[in-house]
Design an enzyme around this catalytic site. Structure first.
Site: not given
Length: 305
Positions: A122, A145, A120, A228-229, A93
């Site tokens: 985005h 994040h 991680h 957020t996932t 992801h």
């Protein structure tokens, strides 16, 4: 035994944690196609009902509607200065950096001391919008994040049961004309994790190298939200910093080379902004450190009289 959960963290499950329902696979919108029925962000409620809650993240922050809060003093970054050998991986992801013990954050009107477990990112594609949170509608090329949980907890599975169990520090990226040399080890290591489930080691890097100078981190936004996932647990205290991290176009493009499990480009790895509903977004005054220095100077002057 373990499994990937929420933000991609690989969690060793206790017997109690195993009772939690196993999440269905989920996708970002860039993965949804006629040939693949994996649920995208609009259908994450079918993966976890919490994704349809009223306190979801990310959000668009409208700066004129933020509420100034003098309690939001500068945060204390513990262990961020230490250089470690990090474990980097493509978890299918995103790219995730697992963090060692001894790294944490406190202060800034947080409920407790929090320990870091992973970071991680985005991102978008070709320098286009890719951040999850937006500021006055502006979407940045990338967002990082750093995920923390309260020191009393042993895992994310425990922390999600506490409305303030998780503290995430969010950092926005801006495209710059020159390379950010501090990011060279991390960017170079991405070449080793193009395929999902691949790993690499990154040595001689500290978290302090990956964030803006601490002197510039006095101004930030704070609100209560969610992961957020999926499973989108509403257990996150969000801190989003105003100061940005510069990366060159070449450095940003290294992230676009990674691949999803189906072999396609790992791009546009963000959830769209969610309704703020009745939540408030607070803003630090950014002058707490100046006030403390003024008080210190005054005390010194008085002591000499």
């Amino acid at each position: 035994r373990g499994s990937r959960e929420n933000t991609g963290i690989f969690i060793v499950r206790s017997s109690a944690a195993r009772k939690r329902p196993i999440l269905r696979e989920w996708c970002y919108q860039s993965q949804v196609s006629c040939n693949r029925s994996c649920p995208g962000p609009d259908a994450w409620q079918t993966v976890s009902h919490q994704c349809g809650g009223r306190s979801q993240s990310p959000v668009n922050i409208v700066t004129r509607k933020t509420v100034k809060d003098e309690r939001l003093t500068p945060l204390q970054f513990d262990g961020y200065q230490e250089a470690f050998n990090f474990h980097l991986r493509n978890n299918g992801h995103t790219v995730q950096l697992d963090l060692p013990p001894g790294v944490g954050v406190s202060g800034g009107h947080l409920d407790a001391n929090y320990k870091a477990i992973q970071l991680h990112l985005h991102w978008g594609k070709n320098g286009s919008a890719g951040s999850e949170h937006t500021i006055d509608g502006e979407q940045f090329p990338m967002e990082m994040h750093i995920v923390h949980i309260k020191e009393d907890y042993n895992s994310l599975s425990q922390a999600v049961k506490d409305p303030t169990g998780i503290a995430v520090l969010g950092f926005f990226f801006q495209e710059s004309l020159s390379e950010n040399k501090k990011y060279t080890p991390l960017v170079d290591a991405l070449k080793q994790i193009i395929k999902p489930s691949s790993n690499a080691s990154v040595s001689g890097v500290s978290l302090e190298m990956l964030i803006p100078p601490q002197s510039s981190l006095t101004k930030y936004f704070r609100y209560s939200g969610s992961l957020t996932t999926p499973d989108c647990a509403e257990a996150v205290v969000w801190t989003l910093f105003e100061s940005t991290v510069p990366l060159s176009r070449t450095q940003l493009s290294a992230f676009w080379q990674l691949q999803f499990p189906e072999g396609t480009e790992m791009i546009q790895t963000y959830r769209p902004a969610q309704p703020l509903n009745d939540r408030s977004v607070f803003y630090s005054t950014g002058n707490a450190s100046l006030v403390s220095w003024a008080l210190l100077l005054m005390s010194v002057l008085l002591s000499t009289l």
